[in-house]
Write a protein that holds these residues in place. Structure first.
Motif, PDB file in Angstrom:
ATOM      1  N   LYS A 114       3.077  -4.267   7.703  1.00 63.06           N
ATOM      2  CA  LYS A 114       4.573  -4.667   7.574  1.00 63.06           C
ATOM      3  C   LYS A 114       5.373  -4.012   6.718  1.00 63.06           C
ATOM      4  O   LYS A 114       5.016  -3.554   5.587  1.00 63.06           O
ATOM      5  N   ASP A 115       6.316  -3.574   7.438  1.00 61.94           N
ATOM      6  CA  ASP A 115       7.119  -2.660   6.862  1.00 61.94           C
ATOM      7  C   ASP A 115       8.541  -2.862   7.109  1.00 61.94           C
ATOM      8  O   ASP A 115       8.970  -3.307   8.142  1.00 61.94           O
ATOM      9  N   GLY A 116       9.250  -3.077   5.990  1.00 64.35           N
ATOM     10  CA  GLY A 116      10.797  -3.540   6.127  1.00 64.35           C
ATOM     11  C   GLY A 116      10.871  -5.032   6.530  1.00 64.35           C
ATOM     12  O   GLY A 116      11.744  -5.310   7.390  1.00 64.35           O
ATOM     13  N   GLY A 117       9.772  -5.710   6.150  1.00 62.62           N
ATOM     14  CA  GLY A 117       9.836  -7.336   6.678  1.00 62.62           C
ATOM     15  C   GLY A 117       9.321  -7.450   7.900  1.00 62.62           C
ATOM     16  O   GLY A 117       9.359  -8.629   8.494  1.00 62.62           O
ATOM     17  N   LYS A 118       8.907  -6.378   8.727  1.00 61.14           N
ATOM     18  CA  LYS A 118       8.455  -6.808  10.294  1.00 61.14           C
ATOM     19  C   LYS A 118       6.786  -6.187  10.424  1.00 61.14           C
ATOM     20  O   LYS A 118       6.487  -4.909   9.728  1.00 61.14           O
ATOM     21  N   TRP A 119       6.429  -6.745  11.035  1.00 62.15           N
ATOM     22  CA  TRP A 119       4.835  -6.385  11.297  1.00 62.15           C
ATOM     23  C   TRP A 119       4.852  -5.377  12.483  1.00 62.15           C
ATOM     24  O   TRP A 119       5.589  -5.792  13.660  1.00 62.15           O
ATOM     25  N   ARG A 120       4.343  -4.355  12.240  1.00 63.67           N
ATOM     26  CA  ARG A 120       4.322  -3.100  13.464  1.00 63.67           C
ATOM     27  C   ARG A 120       2.835  -2.793  13.741  1.00 63.67           C
ATOM     28  O   ARG A 120       1.936  -2.799  12.711  1.00 63.67           O
ATOM     29  N   GLN A 121       2.680  -2.282  14.970  1.00 61.29           N
ATOM     30  CA  GLN A 121       1.382  -1.805  15.090  1.00 61.29           C
ATOM     31  C   GLN A 121       1.231  -0.309  14.944  1.00 61.29           C
ATOM     32  O   GLN A 121       2.327   0.254  14.695  1.00 61.29           O
ATOM     33  N   ILE A 122       0.020   0.160  14.905  1.00 61.60           N
ATOM     34  CA  ILE A 122      -0.391   1.424  14.426  1.00 61.60           C
ATOM     35  C   ILE A 122      -0.801   2.267  15.921  1.00 61.60           C
ATOM     36  O   ILE A 122      -1.496   1.521  16.517  1.00 61.60           O
ATOM     37  N   CYS A 123      -0.265   3.329  16.341  1.00 59.69           N
ATOM     38  CA  CYS A 123      -0.774   4.226  17.379  1.00 59.69           C
ATOM     39  C   CYS A 123      -2.262   4.541  17.311  1.00 59.69           C
ATOM     40  O   CYS A 123      -2.514   4.970  16.153  1.00 59.69           O
ATOM     41  N   VAL A 183       5.078   6.854   1.003  1.00 63.06           N
ATOM     42  CA  VAL A 183       5.473   5.713   2.115  1.00 63.06           C
ATOM     43  C   VAL A 183       4.793   4.364   1.564  1.00 63.06           C
ATOM     44  O   VAL A 183       3.672   4.418   1.500  1.00 63.06           O
ATOM     45  N   GLN A 184       5.679   3.331   1.544  1.00 66.65           N
ATOM     46  CA  GLN A 184       5.244   2.183   0.894  1.00 66.65           C
ATOM     47  C   GLN A 184       5.375   0.975   2.023  1.00 66.65           C
ATOM     48  O   GLN A 184       6.333   1.023   2.713  1.00 66.65           O
ATOM     49  N   PHE A 224       0.845  -1.047   0.014  1.00 62.31           N
ATOM     50  CA  PHE A 224       0.172  -0.186  -0.142  1.00 62.31           C
ATOM     51  C   PHE A 224       0.779   1.178  -0.094  1.00 62.31           C
ATOM     52  O   PHE A 224       1.664   1.538   0.939  1.00 62.31           O
ATOM     53  N   LYS A 225       0.617   2.054  -1.069  1.00 58.33           N
ATOM     54  CA  LYS A 225       1.380   3.234  -0.972  1.00 58.33           C
ATOM     55  C   LYS A 225       0.604   4.671  -0.539  1.00 58.33           C
ATOM     56  O   LYS A 225      -0.716   4.917  -1.094  1.00 58.33           O
ATOM     57  N   PHE A 226       1.101   5.189   0.438  1.00 57.34           N
ATOM     58  CA  PHE A 226       0.336   6.298   1.128  1.00 57.34           C
ATOM     59  C   PHE A 226       1.214   7.561   0.352  1.00 57.34           C
ATOM     60  O   PHE A 226       2.224   7.744   0.281  1.00 57.34           O
TER      61      PHE A 226
END
Length: 662
Positions: free
Chosen positions: A120-129, A93-94, A83-85
């Protein structure tokens, strides 16, 4: 080469090369008739360029190639993952993927409607604040995952769980207005300051909670079912190969009609999808891409904000001047991940679109693959299988599959007595014997099989032609011998004197193919039946049923028509006839063409000799035994009101559809 108008507008031809812009469908680059110059040689791209001209090369016009070395491409229809923002300041930001991560107590639920949102960013799953997260953001996420809306949730267990877990927050917030069809349509919000354990100090990881549509909701209680009270729909989808796609049709003044594609966009398409219990729209299709409808065009130049509860609440032009069914709008909607395709498979076929049907069933406490009994197996059952596997429409249903050798350990029959209406989402939703298997023929070579296809024909009778050509004729029995041999007269004709007369309700029928592929008889040339009396072959023994019924639906007279000659009588402008019956030629009806059975040919009637005067329902059903698969069987029925006074007959108010007119 592409049939989509919006794409065709962006194709530019220049001497020697083709520049393609913004085309989203599969394309094959074909050489031009005038070869011209070779503009590029030794092209090296990194993959991030927006144009081929930005790639390294020898330079325009510098080449030692011949036209035997011209290159081509075939583009994948699937979108590029991620997803491209778009950031307001002008940079992008992709992210690689987005998911709803269910907690342990929710993971076995299907579909997953609630959980932490992760990117998933840079191969890692991340949460959103959650500090800047809004309900509008949740609405967009739910739509992407096939859910029509969002709902409140109990935040306490998620807060407790978040405290125990190590958090890895994404560095951005997201700003959606709520009417976006996809997360990538949203803007990026503010940066999130990364402060280690103090990141997102006033919030927690975002949690998504969605409401599934009625078709995908688990029916766990009476109260839950009451929340989905069935109402008369104002919008429906027709002609789609997959769940959640089809031509958009609207109910107005008791009559279904289509929507013109002028100004048709994702916002309007998303309103339709959510209204019908799906998520947001993946595509807003134009140019009758999913087949042409019938009847009036009810809406034109539709403009929606994206928040309407129904398409009928959007602004639109009631005048549809200049709109034809060639411009019918359609949609493809996001649907929940139900795992339907994991419970079914095709085995032994020559390609992924055909094979012996195998079902995952529970036997003796474990899950095993087995076959389906082919007794009563037909087109409707095959249609459900193909739809469940995401393979489109059924092209054939097979009751013998000895030529498809599959895994012998899966030959045992685990499902029998299957009968489908054609509307089911999965095969196990059809009527069947359950655990009490009854299959005298057994599995193996007699197991059920299917072949699937992405397109299908769609036959529609011209109701106006029937209404305008109906009349009575009294004809002597001695002139009806051939028709008598083909069972085109009522049962009393068998004992009738050869000098007696039969009263025939005659009419013409004009049958159009509004689908996306040609209508072809299932039987091959060699199996067509020769009828000596009429001196012709029948490619389908029963092509149409003709019935005269009382107002309560009881048949009082009936007839049928074999397809002795399926051919293109006439075609729309620009379409070439392909089928002609002369000289034992190929039979069928081309897309955009129609076959006309004139009122003055044998069996084009109902024998009403024994019918008393009164009010009746006149009904015609095309392809009544579903011998040939179609994209829509609901428009194969035409009903008319009829009044017979013993000497004359009036036929009026003829309509296409399932409802019998009283």
């Amino acid at each position: 080469r592409n049939d989509d108008r919006s794409c065709r507008q962006h194709v530019f031809y220049h001497t020697g090369f083709i520049c393609i812009r913004e085309c989203v469908h599969s394309l094959i680059f074909l050489p031009l008739s005038d070869p011209g110059r070779i503009w590029l040689d030794n092209v090296h791209c990194t993959g991030g360029e927006k144009s081929l001209a930005q790639c390294d090369s020898n330079g325009f016009g510098v080449s030692d190639c011949k036209h035997s070395e011209d290159v081509g491409v075939v583009c994948n229809q699937k979108r590029i993952p991620g997803f491209k923002f778009i950031r307001n300041q002008g940079f992008n930001v992709q992210v690689e993927d987005v998911r709803i991560r269910a907690t342990y107590s929710h993971r076995k639920r299907i579909p997953i409607t609630e959980g932490f949102l992760e990117v998933k960013d840079g191969g890692k799953w991340r949460q959103i604040c959650s500090e800047e997260w809004t309900e509008m953001n949740t609405r967009v996420i739910c739509g992407m995952y096939g859910f029509p809306g969002e709902k409140r949730f109990n935040a306490r267990p998620y807060k407790l769980l978040a405290k125990r877990r190590k958090k890895n927050y994404w560095g951005f917030s997201v700003n959606c207005t709520g009417n976006e069809a996809n997360l990538s349509d949203c803007k990026l919000g503010n940066d999130i300051d990364q402060k280690g354990n103090n990141t997102c100090g006033k919030g927690m990881p975002v949690v998504i909670s969605c409401v599934p549509g009625r078709a995908f909701a688990p029916s766990v209680s009476v109260g839950f079912r009451k929340a989905y009270r069935v109402e008369q729909p104002l919008v429906r989808l027709r002609g789609g190969a997959m769940i959640g796609e089809g031509r958009v049709e609207v109910l107005k003044n008791g009559e279904w009609g289509t929507v013109c594609d002028d100004n048709w966009d994702l916002k309007a398409a998303t309103v339709v999808c959510r209204e019908l219990g799906f998520g947001s729209a993946k595509e807003a299709l134009t140019g009758a891409r999913l087949g042409q409808g019938i009847g009036p065009v009810h809406m034109n130049e539709v403009q929606c904000s994206g928040f309407e509860k129904s398409l009928t609440e959007c602004h639109f032009n009631r005048e549809s001047l200049g709109c034809s069914h060639e411009e019918d709008a359609a949609v493809r909607c996001n649907i929940p991940a139900m795992g339907f395709q994991n419970r079914l498979r095709l085995s032994g076929g020559r390609n992924p679109y055909e094979g012996r049907v195998q079902v995952l069933a529970e036997r003796n406490g474990s899950l095993v693959w087995g076959t389906v009994c082919s007794d009563s197996w037909g087109t409707m059952e095959a249609m459900v299988v193909c739809r469940q596997l995401g393979l489109g429409f059924a092209s054939h249903a097979f009751q013998e599959t000895w030529y498809w050798e599959g895994d012998s350990s899966s030959d045992a029959v685990v499902m029998s007595g299957v009968r489908c209406s054609g509307t089911e989402l999965t095969l196990d939703q059809c009527l069947h014997h359950g655990k009490h298997i009854d299959c005298p023929k057994g599995g193996g070579r007699f197991a059920a099989g299917v072949s699937c296809t992405q397109t299908a024909p769609d036959l529609v009778l011209n109701a106006q032609v029937v209404e305008q050509t109906t009349y009575l004729e009294d004809r002597p029995m001695y002139a009806l011998q051939c028709a008598h041999e083909e069972n085109c007269l009522s049962s009393s004709a068998y004992t009738a004197d050869s000098t007696s007369y039969r009263r025939l309700l005659r009419f013409s029928s004009q049958i159009h193919n509004n689908g996306q592929s040609d209508f072809r008889p299932r039987a091959a040339h060699h199996s067509w039946v020769w009828h000596e009396c009429h001196r012709h072959y029948h490619s389908m023994e029963v092509f149409t049923h003709y019935d005269l019924m009382s107002l309560n639906g009881t048949k009082v007279a009936e007839g049928h028509k074999a397809s002795f000659c399926l051919e293109d009588s006439h075609c729309d402008e620009g379409i070439q006839k392909r089928y002609e019956c002369a000289n034992f030629g190929a039979q069928g009806i081309t897309v955009g063409c129609w076959d006309t059975y004139r009122h003055d040919i044998d069996c084009q009637w109902i024998d009403i000799t024994d019918v008393k005067p009164g009010d009746y329902i006149f009904r015609v059903v095309i392809n009544p035994n579903y011998e040939v698969a179609e994209s829509d069987f609901t428009n194969n029925v035409m009903t008319c009101s009829s009044r017979y006074d013993g000497q004359r007959i009036w036929t009026y108010n003829c309509r296409i559809g399932e409802t019998i007119i009283s």
